[in-house]
Design a protein around this motif. Structure first.
Motif, PDB file in Angstrom:
ATOM      1  N   LYS A 195       0.847  -1.203   0.000  1.00 54.36           N
ATOM      2  CA  LYS A 195       0.000   0.000   0.000  1.00 54.36           C
ATOM      3  C   LYS A 195       0.878   1.248   0.000  1.00 54.36           C
ATOM      4  O   LYS A 195       0.617   2.205  -0.726  1.00 54.36           O
ATOM      5  N   GLU A 196       1.931   1.185   0.808  1.00 56.97           N
ATOM      6  CA  GLU A 196       2.841   2.328   0.914  1.00 56.97           C
ATOM      7  C   GLU A 196       3.525   2.591  -0.430  1.00 56.97           C
ATOM      8  O   GLU A 196       3.530   3.701  -0.937  1.00 56.97           O
ATOM      9  N   LYS A 197       4.054   1.510  -1.016  1.00 58.01           N
ATOM     10  CA  LYS A 197       4.811   1.672  -2.260  1.00 58.01           C
ATOM     11  C   LYS A 197       3.925   2.091  -3.428  1.00 58.01           C
ATOM     12  O   LYS A 197       4.345   2.851  -4.282  1.00 58.01           O
ATOM     13  N   LEU A 198       2.718   1.557  -3.465  1.00 55.78           N
ATOM     14  CA  LEU A 198       1.827   1.895  -4.575  1.00 55.78           C
ATOM     15  C   LEU A 198       0.971   3.113  -4.251  1.00 55.78           C
ATOM     16  O   LEU A 198       0.093   3.488  -5.023  1.00 55.78           O
ATOM     17  N   ARG A 199       1.211   3.692  -3.082  1.00 56.97           N
ATOM     18  CA  ARG A 199       0.485   4.889  -2.618  1.00 56.97           C
ATOM     19  C   ARG A 199      -1.022   4.652  -2.623  1.00 56.97           C
ATOM     20  O   ARG A 199      -1.802   5.447  -3.136  1.00 56.97           O
ATOM     21  N   LEU A 200      -1.417   3.527  -2.066  1.00 58.73           N
ATOM     22  CA  LEU A 200      -2.845   3.224  -1.958  1.00 58.73           C
ATOM     23  C   LEU A 200      -3.276   3.546  -0.539  1.00 58.73           C
ATOM     24  O   LEU A 200      -2.499   3.373   0.397  1.00 58.73           O
ATOM     25  N   THR A 201      -4.523   3.996  -0.399  1.00 60.38           N
ATOM     26  CA  THR A 201      -4.931   4.429   0.932  1.00 60.38           C
ATOM     27  C   THR A 201      -5.525   3.316   1.776  1.00 60.38           C
ATOM     28  O   THR A 201      -5.467   3.358   2.990  1.00 60.38           O
ATOM     29  N   ASN A 202      -6.092   2.321   1.170  1.00 62.36           N
ATOM     30  CA  ASN A 202      -6.732   1.284   1.990  1.00 62.36           C
ATOM     31  C   ASN A 202      -6.753  -0.057   1.292  1.00 62.36           C
ATOM     32  O   ASN A 202      -6.368  -0.189   0.132  1.00 62.36           O
ATOM     33  N   ALA A 203      -7.230  -1.059   2.034  1.00 66.42           N
ATOM     34  CA  ALA A 203      -7.191  -2.439   1.542  1.00 66.42           C
ATOM     35  C   ALA A 203      -8.113  -2.659   0.354  1.00 66.42           C
ATOM     36  O   ALA A 203      -7.812  -3.445  -0.536  1.00 66.42           O
ATOM     37  N   ALA A 204      -9.242  -1.941   0.354  1.00 70.12           N
ATOM     38  CA  ALA A 204     -10.168  -2.106  -0.765  1.00 70.12           C
ATOM     39  C   ALA A 204      -9.502  -1.633  -2.057  1.00 70.12           C
ATOM     40  O   ALA A 204      -9.598  -2.279  -3.104  1.00 70.12           O
ATOM     41  N   GLU A 205      -8.793  -0.508  -1.948  1.00 71.38           N
ATOM     42  CA  GLU A 205      -8.082   0.018  -3.116  1.00 71.38           C
ATOM     43  C   GLU A 205      -6.984  -0.943  -3.548  1.00 71.38           C
ATOM     44  O   GLU A 205      -6.773  -1.183  -4.734  1.00 71.38           O
ATOM     45  N   LEU A 206      -6.300  -1.499  -2.532  1.00 69.01           N
ATOM     46  CA  LEU A 206      -5.232  -2.464  -2.808  1.00 69.01           C
ATOM     47  C   LEU A 206      -5.786  -3.629  -3.617  1.00 69.01           C
ATOM     48  O   LEU A 206      -5.196  -4.053  -4.614  1.00 69.01           O
ATOM     49  N   LEU A 207      -6.936  -4.114  -3.189  1.00 71.36           N
ATOM     50  CA  LEU A 207      -7.537  -5.265  -3.862  1.00 71.36           C
ATOM     51  C   LEU A 207      -7.916  -4.908  -5.297  1.00 71.36           C
ATOM     52  O   LEU A 207      -7.626  -5.643  -6.234  1.00 71.36           O
ATOM     53  N   ARG A 208      -8.545  -3.734  -5.451  1.00 63.91           N
ATOM     54  CA  ARG A 208      -8.946  -3.297  -6.800  1.00 63.91           C
ATOM     55  C   ARG A 208      -7.731  -3.188  -7.712  1.00 63.91           C
ATOM     56  O   ARG A 208      -7.733  -3.646  -8.840  1.00 63.91           O
ATOM     57  N   GLU A 209      -6.669  -2.578  -7.155  1.00 68.14           N
ATOM     58  CA  GLU A 209      -5.460  -2.365  -7.924  1.00 68.14           C
ATOM     59  C   GLU A 209      -4.847  -3.709  -8.328  1.00 68.14           C
ATOM     60  O   GLU A 209      -4.413  -3.887  -9.456  1.00 68.14           O
ATOM     61  N   ALA A 210      -4.843  -4.646  -7.367  1.00 64.30           N
ATOM     62  CA  ALA A 210      -4.256  -5.964  -7.625  1.00 64.30           C
ATOM     63  C   ALA A 210      -5.030  -6.691  -8.715  1.00 64.30           C
ATOM     64  O   ALA A 210      -4.450  -7.278  -9.626  1.00 64.30           O
ATOM     65  N   VAL A 211      -6.367  -6.614  -8.623  1.00 60.95           N
ATOM     66  CA  VAL A 211      -7.197  -7.287  -9.621  1.00 60.95           C
ATOM     67  C   VAL A 211      -6.962  -6.659 -10.992  1.00 60.95           C
ATOM     68  O   VAL A 211      -6.806  -7.347 -11.994  1.00 60.95           O
ATOM     69  N   ARG A 212      -6.875  -5.328 -11.015  1.00 59.46           N
ATOM     70  CA  ARG A 212      -6.697  -4.655 -12.298  1.00 59.46           C
ATOM     71  C   ARG A 212      -5.348  -4.984 -12.902  1.00 59.46           C
ATOM     72  O   ARG A 212      -5.227  -5.246 -14.091  1.00 59.46           O
ATOM     73  N   TRP A 213      -4.339  -4.998 -12.030  1.00 61.19           N
ATOM     74  CA  TRP A 213      -2.989  -5.299 -12.529  1.00 61.19           C
ATOM     75  C   TRP A 213      -2.970  -6.711 -13.098  1.00 61.19           C
ATOM     76  O   TRP A 213      -2.391  -6.982 -14.137  1.00 61.19           O
ATOM     77  N   GLN A 214      -3.656  -7.611 -12.413  1.00 58.58           N
ATOM     78  CA  GLN A 214      -3.713  -9.001 -12.855  1.00 58.58           C
ATOM     79  C   GLN A 214      -4.439  -9.101 -14.191  1.00 58.58           C
ATOM     80  O   GLN A 214      -4.038  -9.842 -15.065  1.00 58.58           O
ATOM     81  N   GLU A 215      -5.511  -8.290 -14.343  1.00 56.75           N
ATOM     82  CA  GLU A 215      -6.257  -8.300 -15.610  1.00 56.75           C
ATOM     83  C   GLU A 215      -5.378  -7.837 -16.766  1.00 56.75           C
ATOM     84  O   GLU A 215      -5.436  -8.368 -17.863  1.00 56.75           O
ATOM     85  N   ASN A 216      -4.552  -6.823 -16.460  1.00 56.23           N
ATOM     86  CA  ASN A 216      -3.711  -6.272 -17.520  1.00 56.23           C
ATOM     87  C   ASN A 216      -2.452  -7.099 -17.753  1.00 56.23           C
ATOM     88  O   ASN A 216      -1.809  -6.981 -18.774  1.00 56.23           O
ATOM     89  N   ASN A 217      -2.063  -7.894 -16.781  1.00 56.85           N
ATOM     90  CA  ASN A 217      -0.876  -8.730 -16.917  1.00 56.85           C
ATOM     91  C   ASN A 217      -1.226 -10.188 -16.649  1.00 56.85           C
ATOM     92  O   ASN A 217      -0.733 -10.803 -15.718  1.00 56.85           O
ATOM     93  N   PRO A 218      -2.099 -10.751 -17.467  1.00 57.69           N
ATOM     94  CA  PRO A 218      -2.601 -12.095 -17.153  1.00 57.69           C
ATOM     95  C   PRO A 218      -1.513 -13.162 -17.190  1.00 57.69           C
ATOM     96  O   PRO A 218      -1.691 -14.232 -16.635  1.00 57.69           O
ATOM     97  N   ALA A 219      -0.394 -12.856 -17.828  1.00 58.43           N
ATOM     98  CA  ALA A 219       0.661 -13.862 -17.947  1.00 58.43           C
ATOM     99  C   ALA A 219       1.285 -14.189 -16.596  1.00 58.43           C
ATOM    100  O   ALA A 219       1.855 -15.254 -16.400  1.00 58.43           O
ATOM    101  N   ASN A 220       1.158 -13.238 -15.619  1.00 59.10           N
ATOM    102  CA  ASN A 220       1.815 -13.464 -14.340  1.00 59.10           C
ATOM    103  C   ASN A 220       1.086 -14.481 -13.492  1.00 59.10           C
ATOM    104  O   ASN A 220       0.348 -14.143 -12.643  1.00 59.10           O
TER     105      ASN A 220
END
Lengths: 220, 379
Positions: A195-220
């Motif tokens: 959260k600190e490194k990605l400058r996210l404010t809370n866990a819900a945002e963290l989850l959204r960001e993680a899901v989105r990153w995964q959607e955009n980088n499905p190979a990982n």
């Protein structure tokens, strides 16, 4: 020579909205509604047949999700300008819709006054969004919170990246701990660092960001 | 040491029987009976027979001058109460036989041969009367016990039924709220959107004809748009948690923000790592508990700072609300406030443990701990 009218296609599950949206658009001499649909499958079929310039899409449809429909429409015709018209809060859905390929997001409560403006702006090649939304995007940009190139994700350590990826794949914190064979406490510490490194404010945002990153980088 | 246990409990029980049955001795007697009832019938039969043998031997050893025949009653009582009247009769007869046999073996001379027979008949009659009385008492006791059991069962069932009804009521109200919220959001708001579009068309048509009413039509658009906003807010209040696993986190975050704004307090929501609640009803209850706690903190506690946290550990998910308000009165009054009762009730409904107490800074801490379901197969 008469300039051909700009064709607009409506996808909304509420007949009254479709009817009066059509009437409103027809008030404009250069715009016309070339078709309408209340669900995703029909919308896809008719849009590929009528080849509109603009599609106005609601996020909640009778059948299928608007966001998925936007992705399909962009695959069908990359030049199609999609405007999302939704009852849902722009703070929750606008970013997802825009990332899916929409060129504008408008909340239904301000449709009447803004829709024609939005259509024109999109036809002019710009993205349309409300002032408050663009302000919040700008703020995120200044904070460096928009993960455009994944550069922030690169700052994560291998373990943190693993946590981030597992969250993005839909794992719960407990599952992450189990799969990485570490304690919950460790996972929570990783989450705090992410959260600190990605400058996210809370866990819900963290989850959204993680899901989105995964959607955009499905190979990982 | 089954036999010794039985002997001890029998003595204690008979002691209680002999004492005037006041309430507390009555309870003690029941205790001894319960103790004895734990033993199997076979053990009791063996114990009764051993007792007869022991008393018989003691009777023989002490000689004919001391009559120990009253002690056979122990064995008789044991036999009647825990095995049955038939076995009681048998033990009575056995006791008399052992008694007489002891006397005969001891070489006691009777002046008339009828005397031992007479003695035996008297003793036997006495034992039989005891057997009869005891079996009467026993059936009375058993009846009473059965009645109590029956009434308790009925009461327990009624309590369970009442709890089920309460649960149902809360669920119905929850479901209705959700339904009304959804109708507001999905139908009314859409309808109003259509209405604003219609009014906008009207405004443009009027404007095209340069009519001054165009401005008024424009105002209608604004008014209906306000209506949409109002109904959206209403829908949000009725159905705050979106149907998605991260819905609770989002809803609490939004709630904390709007509470801070509305009540001019510092209300924060903290959640270290994502907490997913897959069951919408559970998420709804947790949200309402937090809402109630925050409401109480502001209304009754006059709190300035409120912290809502949602954490997950290996085996449980914990929602807690801490404030720096006036705190709960300690000890809690018997008639606890409706708010606390509803929070407890909601926790019960989702199988969570609920606690409310004074925290270290003198404010209130409420906590609702939900045991985690076993992990599903990892995706």
């Amino acid at each position: 020579m008469i300039k051909p009218k700009i064709k607009i296609f409506l996808v909304d599950d509420h007949p009254l909205v479709r009817e009066w949206l059509t009437n409103l658009i027809h008030q404009q001499p250069d715009l016309t509604v070339c078709g309408e649909a209340e669900d995703a499958p029909r919308a896809l079929r008719e849009i590929s047949a009528t080849k509109p310039d603009v599609a106005i899409v609601d996020i909640s449809l009778k059948q299928g999700s608007g966001i998925e429909l936007i992705k399909d429409l962009k695959a069908l015709d990359p030049d199609l300008a999609v405007l999302v018209l939704s009852m849902h809060d722009e703070r929750l859905y606008a970013e997802r819709a825009l990332r899916a390929g929409a060129r504008g997001y408008i909340m239904k409560r301000e449709t009447a006054k803004k829709i024609i403006l939005a259509i024109r702006q999109m036809l002019g090649g710009k993205i349309y969004m409300s002032d408050s939304l663009s302000a919040s995007f700008a703020e995120k940009f200044v904070d460096g919170r928009l993960l455009t190139s994944g550069s922030l994700v690169e700052q994560l350590t291998d373990r943190e990246l693993e946590v981030f990826q597992l969250l993005g794949k839909g794992c719960e914190t407990r599952q992450v701990a189990q799969m990485m064979t570490v304690s919950m406490k460790t996972v929570q510490t990783h989450c705090a660092h992410i959260k600190e490194k990605l400058r996210l404010t809370n866990a819900a945002e963290l989850l959204r960001e993680a899901v989105r990153w995964q959607e955009n980088n499905p190979a990982n | 040491m089954t036999a010794a246990d039985i002997a001890f409990d029998t003595l204690a029980w008979v002691w209680c029987l002999m004492k005037r049955v006041r309430q507390n001795t009555g309870r003690a007697m029941l205790g001894h009976i319960k103790n004895l009832e734990r033993h199997s019938r076979a053990a009791i039969i063996v114990a009764a027979l051993l007792m007869v043998a022991a008393v018989g031997y003691a009777d023989y050893a002490t000689g004919p001058d001391f009559s120990l025949s009253v002690f056979y009653l122990l064995a008789v009582a044991l036999a009647v109460w825990f095995v049955g009247a038939g076995f009681g009769v048998f033990i009575s007869a056995l006791s008399v036989f052992v008694n007489v046999a002891g006397d005969v073996a001891g070489g006691v001379q009777f002046s008339k041969s009828i005397i031992p027979v007479w003695n035996a008949v008297v003793a036997l009659t006495f034992y039989f009367v005891v057997v009869w009385l005891l079996s009467l008492l026993r059936s009375l006791y058993r009846n009473l016990e059965a009645q109590v059991r029956q009434r308790t069962g009925a009461l327990t069932e009624e309590i369970a039924e009442r709890e089920r009804l309460e649960r149902e009521l809360l669920e119905i109200s929850e479901r209705e709220q959700r339904r009304i919220g959804q109708v507001l959001h999905d139908s009314l708001c859409q309808h109003l959107t259509g209405t604003t579009l219609a009014a906008q068309v009207l405004e443009e048509k009027l404007a095209a004809r340069d009519l001054p009413e165009a401005a008024e039509a424009g105002q209608v658009v604004g008014l209906v748009e306000e209506g949409i906003n109002l109904s959206r807010k209403l829908a949000k209040g009725l159905y705050p948690v979106e149907v998605s696993a991260d819905g609770l986190m989002l809803a609490l975050e939004e709630y904390a923000a709007s509470t801070s704004e509305l009540f001019k307090v510092a209300c924060r929501f903290e959640c270290d790592s994502p907490v997913l609640i897959h069951d919408t009803a559970t998420a709804g209850h947790l949200y309402r508990i937090a809402q109630e706690a925050v409401g109480n903190a502001i209304k009754h506690g006059k709190a300035r700072n409120i912290l809502i946290t949602l954490t997950v550990s290996e085996d449980s998910t914990l929602l807690s609300v801490n404030d720096d308000g006036a705190g709960l009165p300690e000890p809690l009054p018997k008639q606890r406030g409706m708010g606390l009762r509803i929070m407890t009730h909601r926790s019960d409904m989702i199988g969570a443990a609920f606690t409310a107490h004074r925290n270290v800074i003198g404010g209130t801490e409420i906590a609702c701990e939900l045991k985690n379901e076993p992990l599903a197969a990892t995706p």
